[in-house]
Design a protein around this motif. Structure first.
Motif, PDB file in Angstrom:
ATOM      1  N   CYS A 292      -6.447 -37.686   8.235  1.00 28.45           N
ATOM      2  CA  CYS A 292      -6.638 -37.928   7.287  1.00 28.45           C
ATOM      3  C   CYS A 292      -5.531 -37.490   5.877  1.00 28.45           C
ATOM      4  CB  CYS A 292      -7.929 -37.497   6.317  1.00 28.45           C
ATOM      5  SG  CYS A 292      -8.163 -35.426   6.109  1.00 28.45           S
TER       6      CYS A 292
ATOM      7  N   THR B 183      -6.274 -35.240   3.462  1.00 33.36           N
ATOM      8  CA  THR B 183      -5.592 -33.103   4.195  1.00 33.36           C
ATOM      9  C   THR B 183      -4.276 -33.129   4.978  1.00 33.36           C
ATOM     10  OG1 THR B 183      -7.838 -33.888   2.937  1.00 33.36           O
ATOM     11  CG2 THR B 183      -6.897 -31.388   3.727  1.00 33.36           C
TER      12      THR B 183
ATOM     13  N   TYR C 127      -0.607 -28.092   1.352  1.00 25.50           N
ATOM     14  CA  TYR C 127      -2.403 -27.538   1.525  1.00 25.50           C
ATOM     15  C   TYR C 127      -2.204 -26.798   2.864  1.00 25.50           C
ATOM     16  CZ  TYR C 127      -7.530 -28.159   0.545  1.00 25.50           C
ATOM     17  OH  TYR C 127      -8.548 -27.752   0.481  1.00 25.50           O
TER      18      TYR C 127
ATOM     19  N   HIS D 232      -9.570 -31.491  11.974  1.00 24.45           N
ATOM     20  CA  HIS D 232     -10.904 -31.622  11.679  1.00 24.45           C
ATOM     21  C   HIS D 232     -11.524 -32.356  11.396  1.00 24.45           C
ATOM     22  CE1 HIS D 232      -9.326 -33.456   7.783  1.00 24.45           C
ATOM     23  NE2 HIS D 232     -10.139 -33.281   7.412  1.00 24.45           N
TER      24      HIS D 232
ATOM     25  N   VAL E  42     -16.944 -29.224   9.567  1.00 23.92           N
ATOM     26  CA  VAL E  42     -16.012 -28.271   9.763  1.00 23.92           C
ATOM     27  C   VAL E  42     -15.554 -26.893   8.671  1.00 23.92           C
ATOM     28  CG1 VAL E  42     -13.464 -28.599   7.567  1.00 23.92           C
ATOM     29  CG2 VAL E  42     -14.757 -30.901   8.654  1.00 23.92           C
ATOM     30  N   ARG E  43     -16.939 -26.999   7.580  1.00 31.66           N
ATOM     31  CA  ARG E  43     -16.690 -25.902   7.130  1.00 31.66           C
ATOM     32  C   ARG E  43     -17.473 -24.858   7.898  1.00 31.66           C
ATOM     33  NH1 ARG E  43     -17.315 -25.591   0.325  1.00 31.66           N
ATOM     34  NH2 ARG E  43     -14.868 -26.843   0.054  1.00 31.66           N
TER      35      ARG E  43
ATOM     36  N   GLU F  66     -12.287 -23.428   6.837  1.00 27.61           N
ATOM     37  CA  GLU F  66     -12.284 -24.439   6.919  1.00 27.61           C
ATOM     38  C   GLU F  66     -11.491 -25.222   8.286  1.00 27.61           C
ATOM     39  OE1 GLU F  66     -14.171 -26.958   3.320  1.00 27.61           O
ATOM     40  OE2 GLU F  66     -11.247 -27.208   3.552  1.00 27.61           O
TER      41      GLU F  66
ATOM     42  N   ILE G  43      -8.509 -26.516   8.611  1.00 24.57           N
ATOM     43  CA  ILE G  43      -7.927 -26.427   7.339  1.00 24.57           C
ATOM     44  C   ILE G  43      -7.648 -25.020   6.485  1.00 24.57           C
ATOM     45  CG2 ILE G  43      -8.260 -27.345   5.192  1.00 24.57           C
ATOM     46  CD1 ILE G  43      -9.759 -29.586   5.948  1.00 24.57           C
TER      47      ILE G  43
ATOM     48  N   GLU H  42     -17.137 -37.200  10.467  1.00 26.78           N
ATOM     49  CA  GLU H  42     -17.234 -36.826   9.196  1.00 26.78           C
ATOM     50  C   GLU H  42     -16.571 -37.191   7.620  1.00 26.78           C
ATOM     51  OE1 GLU H  42     -15.035 -33.966   7.193  1.00 26.78           O
ATOM     52  OE2 GLU H  42     -13.634 -35.310   7.354  1.00 26.78           O
TER      53      GLU H  42
ATOM     54  N   VAL I 272     -17.463 -31.960  -2.116  1.00 27.91           N
ATOM     55  CA  VAL I 272     -16.833 -32.083  -1.117  1.00 27.91           C
ATOM     56  C   VAL I 272     -17.246 -31.408   0.237  1.00 27.91           C
ATOM     57  CG1 VAL I 272     -16.664 -29.267  -1.853  1.00 27.91           C
ATOM     58  CG2 VAL I 272     -14.684 -30.447  -0.583  1.00 27.91           C
ATOM     59  N   ASN I 273     -16.517 -31.574   0.986  1.00 23.92           N
ATOM     60  CA  ASN I 273     -17.652 -31.730   2.218  1.00 23.92           C
ATOM     61  C   ASN I 273     -18.549 -32.600   2.681  1.00 23.92           C
ATOM     62  OD1 ASN I 273     -17.794 -28.876   4.268  1.00 23.92           O
ATOM     63  ND2 ASN I 273     -16.077 -29.094   4.198  1.00 23.92           N
TER      64      ASN I 273
END
Ligand code: BGC
Length: 373
Positions: A39, A41, A50, A64, A90-91, A117, A120, A153, A315-316
């Motif tokens: 993606c 990210t 990032y 992720h 992810v987190r 994450e 990430i 996801e 987010v997430n």
């Protein structure tokens, strides 16, 4: 085993050789990675804009959006068996005892910012042959969803947003009856999706299937497989090269919901100006550095107050959003069976090989298949 990692110090992205992971705790599960989605990210991490390295490491294994198969389970694992398909979240929670969100298993709402994450922020990801994960961060996938479950996801972004919107809609006009079935939540309401990438298209699928009259707005002009997909799910595509936001508002009428999925601040700001009365504006994109522009915040503030508008960033996602994403993937498959529209989102690339995986048609979202022959 091989893994794909970024090295910000030397500004490299490369395949590395590392030791196979091992189960070291009874609640851990060993996973064989099957598919990894890519993606925006990941692209930002690979251009060193990032992402944060795990403490003490000079690299970060990326990836992720994963689909994996359970190959071994620790002695305390209850929900999974060898052979099960799973999608990890992810987190991971922060360690602070006072973080109510993390302590309640809602690390997607972490207060401290000290969450990690996978792939990430401060934790290695899944773009590798195998990985170890705690049972509580895994979601079971039905075998029927094998082909499309890598979309879980990215789909959770829209699921989490819709969950919050539904809650708000129950308290706000048109005072959605709490008994209204989920699939009719948006009946009589309009939704405008900004962006025609995978997050926008999955968002449009979620909104269209929840009954919203759904529009998708982006730069692209036909012919395009993405625009065809918008039509196939019963939504309407409008190109920003053919109509302005004002034209769009004229066509749609009151815009009840805007679902932003481009991460472009100027575009989002323009769209905010056409949000309708009692409208909700959902921001999902994480913009990189962008040029400053002049804006009229007084006008925005006046509109937001006088029109009861809501601006929501999200987010997430938590376990509930993963569960509804998996339910919805199955529902989408049945709802739009012709050529399996959901599958059309995917563009497969075999790991270590440029060939298209299994001769599947070119799609929209790149997925790396680790189990390619
Ligand atoms: C991921 C989220 C993550 C966010 C910010 C997104 O691409 O899907 O899980 O929280 O990036 O790091």
């Amino acid at each position: 085993m091989k893994a794909v990692a970024v090295f910000p110090g030397s500004r490299e992205v490369k395949v590395i050789e590392q030791e196979d992971p091992r189960i070291s705790q009874p609640d851990q599960v060993m996973l064989r990675i099957l598919d990894i989605g890519i993606c925006g990210t990941d692209k930002e991490i690979c251009t060193f804009e990032y992402g944060t390295l795990p403490p003490g490491d000079d690299h970060l294994v990326i990836g992720h959006e994963a689909l994996a198969e359970v190959v071994a389970a620790g002695s305390a694992v209850e929900r999974f068996r060898v052979g099960d398909l799973v999608v990890p979240s992810v987190r991971r929670p922060c360690v602070h005892p006072g973080c109510l969100a993390c302590r309640a298993g809602h690390q997607d709402y972490c207060y401290t910012g000290d969450f990690t994450e996978r792939g990430i922020k401060e934790a290695h990801g899944y773009m590798a042959g195998s990985a170890v994960e705690q049972e509580r961060h895994l979601n079971l996938v039905l075998p029927d969803l094998r082909e499309i479950a890598v979309l879980t996801e990215p789909l959770t972004i829209a699921e989490k947003a819709l969950g919050q919107i539904t809650w708000m809609m129950q308290q706000r006009p048109p005072w959605l009856d709490p008994q209204t079935p989920g699939e009719e939540r948006g009946r009589g309401l309009s939704a405008l999706v900004l962006g025609i990438g995978p997050v926008g298209l999955l968002g449009a699928m979620v909104l269209a299937s929840a009954g919203f009259t759904t529009y998708v707005y982006s730069r692209e002009l036909p012919p395009s497989p993405r625009i065809d997909l918008v039509a196939a799910i019963g939504a309407t595509y409008v190109s920003s090269q053919a109509a302005t936001f004002t034209d769009l508002a004229g066509k749609i009428g009151n815009i009840d919901l805007v679902y932003e999925a481009v991460g472009h601040s100027h575009f989002a700001l323009e769209a905010l100006q056409v949000l309708g009365t009692n409208g909700i504006f959902v921001l999902t994109g994480v913009p990189g550095m962008q040029a400053f522009i002049e804006a009229d915040p007084a006008r925005l503030m006046r509109d937001m107050v006088l029109k009861n508008q809501v601006l929501l960033g999200t987010v997430n996602a938590g376990a509930d959003a993963f569960a509804s994403a998996l339910r919805n993937l199955d529902a989408f498959r049945r709802r739009w069976p012709a050529e399996n529209q959901v599958r059309r989102l995917l563009r497969w690339v075999a790991a270590g090989d440029e060939r298209r995986h299994h001769g599947r048609p070119a799609g929209i979202k790149t997925v790396i298949a680790f189990d390619a022959p």
